[in-house]
Design a protein around this motif. Structure first.
Motif, PDB file in Angstrom:
ATOM      1  N   MET A 162       0.858  -1.202   0.099  1.00  0.00           N
ATOM      2  CA  MET A 162       0.040   0.014   0.026  1.00  0.00           C
ATOM      3  C   MET A 162       0.879   1.435  -0.112  1.00  0.00           C
ATOM      4  N   HIS A 163       0.540   2.301  -0.633  1.00  0.00           N
ATOM      5  CA  HIS A 163       1.043   3.515  -0.686  1.00  0.00           C
ATOM      6  C   HIS A 163       1.641   4.046   0.615  1.00  0.00           C
ATOM      7  N   GLU A 164       0.810   4.323   1.685  1.00  0.00           N
ATOM      8  CA  GLU A 164       0.986   4.725   2.890  1.00  0.00           C
ATOM      9  C   GLU A 164       2.029   3.891   3.667  1.00  0.00           C
ATOM     10  N   TYR A 165       2.229   2.626   3.441  1.00  0.00           N
ATOM     11  CA  TYR A 165       3.236   1.756   4.320  1.00  0.00           C
ATOM     12  C   TYR A 165       4.584   2.306   3.594  1.00  0.00           C
ATOM     13  N   GLY A 166       4.982   2.546   2.206  1.00  0.00           N
ATOM     14  CA  GLY A 166       5.956   3.039   1.867  1.00  0.00           C
ATOM     15  C   GLY A 166       6.257   4.324   2.033  1.00  0.00           C
ATOM     16  N   ARG A 167       5.245   5.376   2.305  1.00  0.00           N
ATOM     17  CA  ARG A 167       5.725   6.678   2.674  1.00  0.00           C
ATOM     18  C   ARG A 167       6.069   6.467   4.157  1.00  0.00           C
ATOM     19  N   GLY A 178       5.957  10.500  -7.356  1.00  0.00           N
ATOM     20  CA  GLY A 178       4.890   9.985  -8.075  1.00  0.00           C
ATOM     21  C   GLY A 178       4.343   8.618  -6.996  1.00  0.00           C
ATOM     22  N   ALA A 179       5.410   8.055  -6.562  1.00  0.00           N
ATOM     23  CA  ALA A 179       5.427   6.750  -5.786  1.00  0.00           C
ATOM     24  C   ALA A 179       4.588   6.932  -4.671  1.00  0.00           C
ATOM     25  N   LEU A 180       5.099   8.252  -3.919  1.00  0.00           N
ATOM     26  CA  LEU A 180       5.022   8.190  -2.392  1.00  0.00           C
ATOM     27  C   LEU A 180       4.093   9.352  -1.992  1.00  0.00           C
ATOM     28  N   GLU A 181       3.807  10.549  -2.790  1.00  0.00           N
ATOM     29  CA  GLU A 181       3.402  11.658  -2.289  1.00  0.00           C
ATOM     30  C   GLU A 181       1.948  11.450  -2.282  1.00  0.00           C
ATOM     31  N   ARG A 182       1.066  11.969  -1.330  1.00  0.00           N
ATOM     32  CA  ARG A 182      -0.334  11.974  -1.261  1.00  0.00           C
ATOM     33  C   ARG A 182      -0.686  12.631  -2.228  1.00  0.00           C
ATOM     34  N   GLU A 183      -2.227  12.643  -2.574  1.00  0.00           N
ATOM     35  CA  GLU A 183      -2.893  13.499  -3.477  1.00  0.00           C
ATOM     36  C   GLU A 183      -3.330  14.874  -2.888  1.00  0.00           C
ATOM     37  N   ILE A 200       1.492   3.410  10.901  1.00  0.00           N
ATOM     38  CA  ILE A 200       1.516   1.790  10.261  1.00  0.00           C
ATOM     39  C   ILE A 200       0.754   0.913  11.189  1.00  0.00           C
ATOM     40  N   ALA A 201       0.602   1.071  12.228  1.00  0.00           N
ATOM     41  CA  ALA A 201      -0.071   0.447  13.445  1.00  0.00           C
ATOM     42  C   ALA A 201      -1.488   0.596  13.205  1.00  0.00           C
ATOM     43  N   GLY A 202      -1.862   2.052  13.040  1.00  0.00           N
ATOM     44  CA  GLY A 202      -3.378   2.489  12.852  1.00  0.00           C
ATOM     45  C   GLY A 202      -3.757   1.660  11.719  1.00  0.00           C
ATOM     46  N   LEU A 203      -2.937   1.820  10.526  1.00  0.00           N
ATOM     47  CA  LEU A 203      -3.547   1.216   9.058  1.00  0.00           C
ATOM     48  C   LEU A 203      -3.581  -0.081   9.527  1.00  0.00           C
ATOM     49  N   SER A 204      -2.719  -0.731  10.128  1.00  0.00           N
ATOM     50  CA  SER A 204      -2.920  -2.100  10.022  1.00  0.00           C
ATOM     51  C   SER A 204      -4.029  -2.758  11.126  1.00  0.00           C
ATOM     52  N   PHE A 205      -3.936  -2.275  12.214  1.00  0.00           N
ATOM     53  CA  PHE A 205      -4.673  -2.961  13.505  1.00  0.00           C
ATOM     54  C   PHE A 205      -5.926  -1.766  13.987  1.00  0.00           C
ATOM     55  N   GLY A 206      -5.730  -0.554  13.502  1.00  0.00           N
ATOM     56  CA  GLY A 206      -6.738   0.416  14.003  1.00  0.00           C
ATOM     57  C   GLY A 206      -8.227   0.165  13.811  1.00  0.00           C
ATOM     58  N   ARG A 207      -8.835   0.013  14.991  1.00  0.00           N
ATOM     59  CA  ARG A 207     -10.463  -0.153  15.034  1.00  0.00           C
ATOM     60  C   ARG A 207     -11.198   0.745  15.576  1.00  0.00           C
TER      61      ARG A 207
END
Length: 184
Positions: A1-6, A61-66, A109-116
């Protein structure tokens, strides 16, 4: 995913940016940060004008947010590191910049992976807790446990509550809190 790379780039480059403060040459960090900031702003200007800058165009192009100006996070990161290098003692500035590096990357990273459980500003309890805990562990070899707890708490609160980009706020909040704690 884009955000993990960022966030991996944020972590690796953030450690490099923070480590500049460990070089025991007076004024070197300020010179490096100021040069990096000026160079970065020139690159941003070139990209905004539509120029192709090899390597930079691919990274953006690969990492910047929109919908943000190119390199915004990096520019803000270096600007806050520059401020900290001028405003705080070198050891405090290092911890302030390191705090941004660790807490922000781990929390995202933790929020995207495990955040509920969303709590504030779209942040999750799981991400904020993981960022807090990771920073606390990283700081233990450098600070007394109570100071590490203070710094991790201030950094986590700054990330959660900041109405502006946390790359600008976390290092300044941590540097200020740590300086005040050391004075008392």
């Amino acid at each position: 995913m884009h955000e993990y790379g960022r966030q991996m780039v944020h972590l690796v480059f953030g450690l490099g940016i923070a480590s500049i403060l460990l070089v025991p040459v007076p004024g070197l960090a300020v010179l490096i940060y100021a040069s990096g900031l000026l160079g970065g702003l020139m690159l941003v200007e070139a990209v905004l004008r539509g120029w192709y800058v090899p390597g930079i165009a691919e990274i953006i192009g690969a990492l910047e947010r929109e919908d943000v100006f190119p390199g915004k996070g990096t520019v803000y990161f270096v600007a806050s590191a520059l401020f900290c290098s001028v405003a705080f003692a070198p050891q405090v500035a290092f911890i302030a910049v390191l705090s941004l590096t660790v807490l922000d990357s781990v929390a995202t990273i933790a929020g995207l992976s495990f955040g509920r459980h969303k709590i504030i500003n779209g942040k999750t309890l799981e991400g904020s807790g993981a960022g807090f805990f990771a920073l606390f562990i990283v700081l233990l070899p450098m600070l007394h446990p109570s100071a590490a707890l203070l710094v991790a708490g201030v950094a986590a609160l700054a990330e959660l509550l900041s109405p502006i980009d946390d790359n600008l706020v976390i290092p300044v909040a941590v540097g200020t809190a740590l300086t005040l704690a050391l004075l008392s």
